[in-house]
Design a protein around this motif. Structure first.
Motif, PDB file in Angstrom:
ATOM      1  N   LYS A 251       9.311  17.551  -0.834  1.00  0.00           N
ATOM      2  CA  LYS A 251      10.670  17.983  -1.135  1.00  0.00           C
ATOM      3  C   LYS A 251      11.418  16.989  -2.006  1.00  0.00           C
ATOM      4  N   HIS A 252      11.327  15.707  -1.666  1.00  0.00           N
ATOM      5  CA  HIS A 252      12.204  14.722  -2.298  1.00  0.00           C
ATOM      6  C   HIS A 252      11.553  13.951  -3.447  1.00  0.00           C
ATOM      7  N   HIS A 253      10.242  13.913  -3.518  1.00  0.00           N
ATOM      8  CA  HIS A 253       9.569  13.223  -4.622  1.00  0.00           C
ATOM      9  C   HIS A 253       8.945  14.192  -5.621  1.00  0.00           C
ATOM     10  N   ALA A 254       8.551  15.374  -5.144  1.00  0.00           N
ATOM     11  CA  ALA A 254       7.863  16.323  -6.024  1.00  0.00           C
ATOM     12  C   ALA A 254       8.689  17.568  -6.306  1.00  0.00           C
ATOM     13  N   GLY A 255       9.900  17.635  -5.794  1.00  0.00           N
ATOM     14  CA  GLY A 255      10.757  18.779  -6.068  1.00  0.00           C
ATOM     15  C   GLY A 255      10.230  20.087  -5.524  1.00  0.00           C
ATOM     16  N   GLY A 256       9.448  20.013  -4.427  1.00  0.00           N
ATOM     17  CA  GLY A 256       8.928  21.221  -3.790  1.00  0.00           C
ATOM     18  C   GLY A 256       7.531  21.600  -4.230  1.00  0.00           C
ATOM     19  N   ASP A 257       6.914  20.827  -5.109  1.00  0.00           N
ATOM     20  CA  ASP A 257       5.566  21.135  -5.606  1.00  0.00           C
ATOM     21  C   ASP A 257       4.515  20.714  -4.575  1.00  0.00           C
ATOM     22  N   GLU A 258       3.968  21.693  -3.848  1.00  0.00           N
ATOM     23  CA  GLU A 258       3.005  21.415  -2.781  1.00  0.00           C
ATOM     24  C   GLU A 258       1.707  20.800  -3.297  1.00  0.00           C
ATOM     25  N   SER A 259       1.355  21.076  -4.547  1.00  0.00           N
ATOM     26  CA  SER A 259       0.090  20.574  -5.099  1.00  0.00           C
ATOM     27  C   SER A 259       0.287  19.318  -5.939  1.00  0.00           C
ATOM     28  N   SER A 260       1.410  18.655  -5.806  1.00  0.00           N
ATOM     29  CA  SER A 260       1.717  17.484  -6.623  1.00  0.00           C
ATOM     30  C   SER A 260       0.700  16.354  -6.412  1.00  0.00           C
ATOM     31  N   PRO A 261       0.062  15.875  -7.479  1.00  0.00           N
ATOM     32  CA  PRO A 261      -0.840  14.716  -7.358  1.00  0.00           C
ATOM     33  C   PRO A 261      -0.118  13.469  -6.870  1.00  0.00           C
ATOM     34  N   LEU A 262       1.181  13.354  -7.202  1.00  0.00           N
ATOM     35  CA  LEU A 262       1.951  12.197  -6.760  1.00  0.00           C
ATOM     36  C   LEU A 262       2.026  12.156  -5.235  1.00  0.00           C
ATOM     37  N   VAL A 263       2.263  13.300  -4.605  1.00  0.00           N
ATOM     38  CA  VAL A 263       2.342  13.355  -3.147  1.00  0.00           C
ATOM     39  C   VAL A 263       1.007  12.978  -2.528  1.00  0.00           C
ATOM     40  N   GLU A 264      -0.084  13.508  -3.085  1.00  0.00           N
ATOM     41  CA  GLU A 264      -1.415  13.168  -2.565  1.00  0.00           C
ATOM     42  C   GLU A 264      -1.679  11.669  -2.694  1.00  0.00           C
ATOM     43  N   PHE A 265      -1.297  11.131  -3.838  1.00  0.00           N
ATOM     44  CA  PHE A 265      -1.477   9.692  -4.076  1.00  0.00           C
ATOM     45  C   PHE A 265      -0.703   8.860  -3.060  1.00  0.00           C
ATOM     46  N   GLU A 266       0.575   9.205  -2.867  1.00  0.00           N
ATOM     47  CA  GLU A 266       1.404   8.447  -1.937  1.00  0.00           C
ATOM     48  C   GLU A 266       0.891   8.558  -0.512  1.00  0.00           C
ATOM     49  N   MET A 267       0.518   9.763  -0.099  1.00  0.00           N
ATOM     50  CA  MET A 267       0.013   9.959   1.266  1.00  0.00           C
ATOM     51  C   MET A 267      -1.220   9.104   1.514  1.00  0.00           C
ATOM     52  N   LYS A 268      -2.134   9.087   0.556  1.00  0.00           N
ATOM     53  CA  LYS A 268      -3.378   8.347   0.744  1.00  0.00           C
ATOM     54  C   LYS A 268      -3.159   6.840   0.696  1.00  0.00           C
ATOM     55  N   GLU A 269      -2.328   6.402  -0.214  1.00  0.00           N
ATOM     56  CA  GLU A 269      -2.081   4.966  -0.329  1.00  0.00           C
ATOM     57  C   GLU A 269      -1.359   4.436   0.914  1.00  0.00           C
ATOM     58  N   ILE A 270      -0.320   5.138   1.342  1.00  0.00           N
ATOM     59  CA  ILE A 270       0.439   4.699   2.523  1.00  0.00           C
ATOM     60  C   ILE A 270      -0.450   4.727   3.764  1.00  0.00           C
ATOM     61  N   THR A 271      -1.203   5.814   3.937  1.00  0.00           N
ATOM     62  CA  THR A 271      -2.055   5.953   5.123  1.00  0.00           C
ATOM     63  C   THR A 271      -3.113   4.873   5.170  1.00  0.00           C
ATOM     64  N   LEU A 272      -3.794   4.631   4.031  1.00  0.00           N
ATOM     65  CA  LEU A 272      -4.850   3.628   3.996  1.00  0.00           C
ATOM     66  C   LEU A 272      -4.306   2.240   4.294  1.00  0.00           C
ATOM     67  N   GLN A 273      -3.155   1.903   3.707  1.00  0.00           N
ATOM     68  CA  GLN A 273      -2.597   0.566   3.924  1.00  0.00           C
ATOM     69  C   GLN A 273      -2.176   0.376   5.378  1.00  0.00           C
ATOM     70  N   ILE A 274      -1.556   1.393   5.965  1.00  0.00           N
ATOM     71  CA  ILE A 274      -1.134   1.291   7.365  1.00  0.00           C
ATOM     72  C   ILE A 274      -2.334   1.195   8.290  1.00  0.00           C
ATOM     73  N   GLU A 275      -3.338   2.036   8.059  1.00  0.00           N
ATOM     74  CA  GLU A 275      -4.525   2.014   8.918  1.00  0.00           C
ATOM     75  C   GLU A 275      -5.251   0.685   8.826  1.00  0.00           C
ATOM     76  N   GLU A 276      -5.396   0.161   7.615  1.00  0.00           N
ATOM     77  CA  GLU A 276      -6.092  -1.114   7.449  1.00  0.00           C
ATOM     78  C   GLU A 276      -5.315  -2.245   8.111  1.00  0.00           C
ATOM     79  N   SER A 277      -3.980  -2.229   7.967  1.00  0.00           N
ATOM     80  CA  SER A 277      -3.154  -3.261   8.587  1.00  0.00           C
ATOM     81  C   SER A 277      -3.241  -3.194  10.107  1.00  0.00           C
ATOM     82  N   GLN A 278      -3.219  -1.983  10.648  1.00  0.00           N
ATOM     83  CA  GLN A 278      -3.290  -1.834  12.097  1.00  0.00           C
ATOM     84  C   GLN A 278      -4.659  -2.219  12.641  1.00  0.00           C
ATOM     85  N   ASN A 279      -5.701  -1.945  11.855  1.00  0.00           N
ATOM     86  CA  ASN A 279      -7.052  -2.310  12.298  1.00  0.00           C
ATOM     87  C   ASN A 279      -7.268  -3.813  12.306  1.00  0.00           C
ATOM     88  N   SER A 280      -6.621  -4.500  11.373  1.00  0.00           N
ATOM     89  CA  SER A 280      -6.852  -5.942  11.248  1.00  0.00           C
ATOM     90  C   SER A 280      -5.844  -6.774  12.024  1.00  0.00           C
TER      91      SER A 280
END
Length: 522
Positions: A251-280
């Motif tokens: 809604k707020h970064h892609a203007g409602g575009d469900e297939s936005s590559p930016l959203v996919e990028f952000e989701m994966k980057e944030i998730t990976l960094q959080i998971e790696e930090s929590q694991n270590s």
């Protein structure tokens, strides 16, 4: 970046390639030629950032209001002309309240999100402002300021977190840097409100009660509007609420575009960094001592807020009237006008300078700022000494001191107003960000207590000679910045982890390749 590269990067994200070496923010940004203010979702998002930023405005109002009240004969007469430690206690009243809130705030941020603490703290601020305006004696005024400090800290800590974690990726640095600049907006309001109410009459207590009551206006706006903002997507992912986080980003970064590559990028980057930090690592305060990267972070989040408060600016923020008294400017209207003019000037230059955090870089701004402050403070000290020796008869020397105060504020705002909150928020990983900001507040609180008691006592006892202490402090700050402050510009909130954690930032298999990729792209 060519369209071919953009399309390739977007395709890689859509295909689910999660290795950082395959990621590049520029590749997945929407190719929209319109500026952000013509894109409805970005315009609304950036305007919404004003709501959490009002926490900084309230802080600025408090400092400037107390300055103005001290210049008022009505306030001085009502409370028995407090001096020394008695005056210091009023300056530190909010600090006492903040100390009580310190153990509570990170728990609230980690367990209830970023919005609820802003709502709760702002509600307490409104109550404190009402009690402050209704104060019948010194003790009641002091107690109301403690409530203001308690609520203020609860609202302040999550505010820059929400801004930095919710902002559009390419806007994050500047918008977060703007956060602390709104301190001056509150300071301007308080300075000119106190100037206007001063003329209500020599014995009219409403001259100080009105400014005290208006301190609750900005927090009231936060109470009314904070829940119009979405929750931080990084907090939602941290709590495993991925679908909610994705909806926020869509809604707020892609203007409602469900297939936005930016959203996919952000989701994966944030998730990976959080998971790696929590694991270590875990999420307790002890984690700041376990790795070299976290120890470096701990050093910075202690030193940066200390620099924000102990660089000589505390004299201007809370005891400007003592400085002006020391150079012969004793007229209350004159002091109020100088205070108001200084706040307007500081607000203007701070907003302009914050716009350069991505161009000049954080480290360079810190360096120029500390060197400039030290040079102006040395001249300020010399002029004050000569002025005292000449019994304040040479008005040009007093004007010179005031000029140096304005120049000092220019350099202070360059490096120690906007950049610190941005710097601290981005060097901390998501799972430790709330606790790290709490440590930052604890460091600032310790220095503020020193300022509150030492500054008025020292100014009354040794006048301009006290400035020499700050000249020495600024010299030490220059050394610390030069040797220990890394540059963080040009990286996403997650990519800053590479600077501190190296090969462990996104896991052993990816980070070296990611760093190489970043270097090639740079």
């Amino acid at each position: 970046m060519s369209d071919e590269i953009n399309e390739k990067g977007a395709a890689q994200v859509k295909e689910g390639k999660t290795a950082p070496k395959d990621w590049n923010l520029q590749d997945v940004l929407p190719k929209n030629p319109e500026p952000w203010y013509k894109q409805r979702h970005l315009l609304l998002l950036n305007l919404a950032m004003v709501v959490p930023a009002l926490s900084s405005t309230t802080n600025g109002y408090d400092g400037s209001m107390l300055n103005g009240l001290q210049s008022m004969n009505q306030w001085q007469d009502y409370f028995g002309h407090p001096t020394g430690t008695r005056l210091g206690s009023l300056g530190n009243g909010t600090i006492f309240g903040q100390i009580l809130a310190l153990p509570i705030v990170p728990w609230l941020c980690d367990h209830t999100g970023r919005r609820f603490p802003i709502f709760l703290g702002s509600a307490l601020l409104v109550i404190g402002a009402i009690l402050q305006a209704a104060a019948q004696n010194y003790g009641m005024f002091l107690a109301s300021r403690m409530i203001i400090g308690f609520g203020g800290l609860i609202a302040v800590e999550p505010s820059p977190l929400l801004i930095s974690e919710l902002a559009y990726p390419t806007h994050r640095a500047v918008i977060t840097a703007y956060y602390n600049n709104l301190w001056y907006l509150g300071a301007i309001l308080a300075a000119w409100v106190t100037y206007g109410t001063y003329f209500m009459g020599p014995s009219n207590s409403w001259s100080w009660r009105i400014p005290s009551l208006l301190q609750g206006f900005m927090p009231l706006l936060q109470v009314l509007f904070v829940y119009l903002l979405p929750e931080s997507p990084r907090y939602l992912i941290l709590k495993g609420r991925h679908d909610e986080a994705r909806k926020v980003l869509v809604k707020h970064h892609a203007g409602g575009d469900e297939s936005s590559p930016l959203v996919e990028f952000e989701m994966k980057e944030i998730t990976l960094q959080i998971e790696e930090s929590q694991n270590s690592s875990g999420t307790g305060y002890g984690e700041f001592l376990k790795t070299k990267g976290n120890r470096h972070r701990l050093f910075l989040i202690i030193v940066v807020p200390a620099m924000m408060q102990i660089s000589g600016n505390g004299l201007i923020s809370y005891y400007l009237h003592l400085i002006l008294d020391s150079i012969g400017y004793t007229s209350a209207p004159a002091q109020l006008r100088i205070n108001g003019g200084l706040m307007v000037y500081s607000f203007g230059i701070s907003v302009i300078l914050a716009s350069f955090v991505e161009i000049a870089g954080r480290r360079r701004l810190f360096l120029i700022s500390t060197v400039g402050m030290m040079c102006s403070f040395i001249i300020w000290t010399i002029l004050s000494a000569i002025n005292e020796q000449r019994a304040f008869k040479d008005t040009s020397l007093g004007a010179g001191v005031i000029t140096m105060i304005f120049i000092f504020n220019l350099f202070y705002n360059m490096g120690l107003n906007g950049p610190p909150w941005l710097y601290v928020c981005e060097i901390l990983p998501t799972h430790l960000r709330a606790k790290g900001v709490n440590i930052m507040q604890l460091s600032a609180t310790c220095v503020l207590i020193f300022n509150g008691y030492a500054n008025p006592v020292a100014m009354e006892a040794i006048s301009w000679k006290y400035y020499i202490v700050y000249c020495c402090v600024l010299a030490v700050e220059i050394v610390l910045v030069y040797f220990f402050f890394p540059e963080t510009k040009g990286r996403s909130l997650e990519e800053v982890a590479f600077i501190f954690d190296g090969d462990k930032a996104f896991g052993e298999n990816h980070s070296t390749e990611a760093i190489a990729t970043k270097e090639i792209e740079a």
